[in-house]
Design an enzyme around this catalytic site. Sequence first.
Site, PDB file in Angstrom:
ATOM      1  N   ALA A  79       0.803  -1.216   0.000  1.00 51.16           N
ATOM      2  CA  ALA A  79       0.000   0.000   0.000  1.00 51.16           C
ATOM      3  C   ALA A  79       0.839   1.270   0.000  1.00 51.16           C
ATOM      4  CB  ALA A  79      -0.929  -0.006   1.217  1.00 51.16           C
ATOM      5  N   THR A  80       2.139   1.168   0.254  1.00 50.74           N
ATOM      6  CA  THR A  80       3.006   2.350   0.208  1.00 50.74           C
ATOM      7  C   THR A  80       4.178   2.184  -0.755  1.00 50.74           C
ATOM      8  OG1 THR A  80       4.265   1.543   2.126  1.00 50.74           O
ATOM      9  CG2 THR A  80       2.439   3.051   2.558  1.00 50.74           C
ATOM     10  N   SER A  81       4.488   0.950  -1.144  1.00 47.00           N
ATOM     11  CA  SER A  81       5.614   0.734  -2.055  1.00 47.00           C
ATOM     12  C   SER A  81       5.394  -0.565  -2.818  1.00 47.00           C
ATOM     13  CB  SER A  81       6.942   0.666  -1.292  1.00 47.00           C
ATOM     14  OG  SER A  81       6.957  -0.449  -0.421  1.00 47.00           O
ATOM     15  N   ASP A 119      -1.327 -10.455  -0.466  1.00 51.90           N
ATOM     16  CA  ASP A 119       0.068 -10.479  -0.025  1.00 51.90           C
ATOM     17  C   ASP A 119       0.247 -11.192   1.310  1.00 51.90           C
ATOM     18  OD1 ASP A 119      -1.140  -8.451   1.449  1.00 51.90           O
ATOM     19  OD2 ASP A 119       0.144  -6.859   0.681  1.00 51.90           O
ATOM     20  N   THR A 140       2.618  -2.245   6.827  1.00 56.45           N
ATOM     21  CA  THR A 140       1.658  -1.158   6.987  1.00 56.45           C
ATOM     22  C   THR A 140       0.583  -1.566   7.982  1.00 56.45           C
ATOM     23  OG1 THR A 140       2.048  -0.448   4.711  1.00 56.45           O
ATOM     24  CG2 THR A 140       0.035   0.326   5.760  1.00 56.45           C
ATOM     25  N   GLY A 164       8.290  -6.483   6.659  1.00 56.34           N
ATOM     26  CA  GLY A 164       9.208  -5.382   6.945  1.00 56.34           C
ATOM     27  C   GLY A 164       9.331  -5.076   8.419  1.00 56.34           C
TER      28      GLY A 164
END
Length: 507
Positions: free
Chosen positions: A22-24, A264, A288, A438
């Site tokens: 959602a960000t990368s 994912d 996220t 992450g």
Amino acid sequence: MNDAQGAEPGGPIAVAAVDLGATSGRVMLGVLADGRIELIAAHRFENRLRDEDGQLRWDIDALWAEVRQGLRAAHDGAVERGLTGLASIGIDSWAVDYGLVGPDLVGADGASVPGSGEVLGEVVAYRDHRTDGIPESFAEQVSRERQYTLTGIAQQPFNTLYQLVADDRPATLPPGSTLLMVPDLLGYLLTGERRTERTNASSTGMLAVGGQGWSAELLTAAGVDPDLLAPLISPGERLGTVLPELVRELGIGEVPVIAVGSHDTASAVLAVPAADDAHPVAFISSGTWSLIGLELSAPVSTAAALEAGFTNEGGVDGTTRFLKNVAGMWLVSESIRQWEEEGARVDLADLLAAAAVMPAHRFRIDPTDPAFLAPGRMADRVMLAARRLAGEDERPRTPAQLVRCILESLAVTYREELHTACRLARMPLPERLHVVGGGSRNALLNQLTADALGIEVVAGPMEATALGNVALQARALGAVPGEHGALRGLVRASVELERFSPSIPSG
């Protein structure tokens, strides 16, 4: 059924994992050789929400351009390593969001031209406010209890079902149009094939529990034409082959595209390096979102699970991810974004080091509060929401205090939610919790979590989603044995893990 093109027995193979967050986003080259996977970042790029006309949207054209660039780079990377190129491609992304695709054009021979359908309108983001109030009004038609019985999915405001109720576009679409989840949309652009992968379909709030088909009752109540939904495809099945025009553009050959766990989290949980596949696995997919729960053999769709906010998402090989969404590192990344917009220079590693020496147990927030869902001035919202502990008479003011508050609050929430999951699933607390994604690199959060739970935390792999994506492609190509545990064994052989033991009693 694994019907992708076979790999040469014992020989190295290279595959591309398209992994969109959602960000990368990233396109990872996965090389399988000597019983392990080597992951190489072929191309990384940002994925940012756009606020247009008062609506939060994804730039699907930009994502598609980045994916094509990444596939070229992955192919070139494979060739540089002495391989002939890519053996396959797999795509995963975040869940619930979708695009609408018009009918394919008809060629001069009267046959439809695969992949020629136009993307109609924008891909609206799950963080948009268009679904405000929709779950409550829809529950007047189909009760929350009935929805949960039908699907096993918690009623989150961003569920695809509610997005469709709020979307007036489907009523005006031309015949032959299709709704495709984000990874399925990119799969269509690559192959011209319209399918909906089951793990992502399970997140929509429309797939019948067990994943065998759509719930006709819910589609009727939402006014969704069943013909709008693409046929289902399971992880490990072959979606199609890269379209000829893209073969020429990208120079990658007629590569098969394999359906992976396209949600994912499904790919990430597949890459949990658990050693004993016979028992439920406790996990957090940390990014996220923090997605915390258990991998089970069957759903838990009881009234108690509904009230606790747990959801049953489909996993690879017919497993169930019994989990709850907690707004994880989004709280930190959005706070950093506010500080940077205000002119500060923020280094995450330095910020975490400063947070680690802050006094403990001073402030708490509820990371599950929907107030933290939308972007914008997150640090201010966390500060105002923080409740004081131990007689404190102030709020967290500095970035280090604020981050310490967020991470301690997450760790306490993990403890509460994992205990709840185990109670609902009628199983004891596991001896260890696996943290992948992450967030597994956040040593402070991992230690706080081990302390809160009183059990070992196993951190890694960081690139769990890409590893799960690659491992399933390798199995579909015949390069890995078929057992679920064999894939996890492959992951364990490919990564180094970090372990955190509790330093204080849980409580």
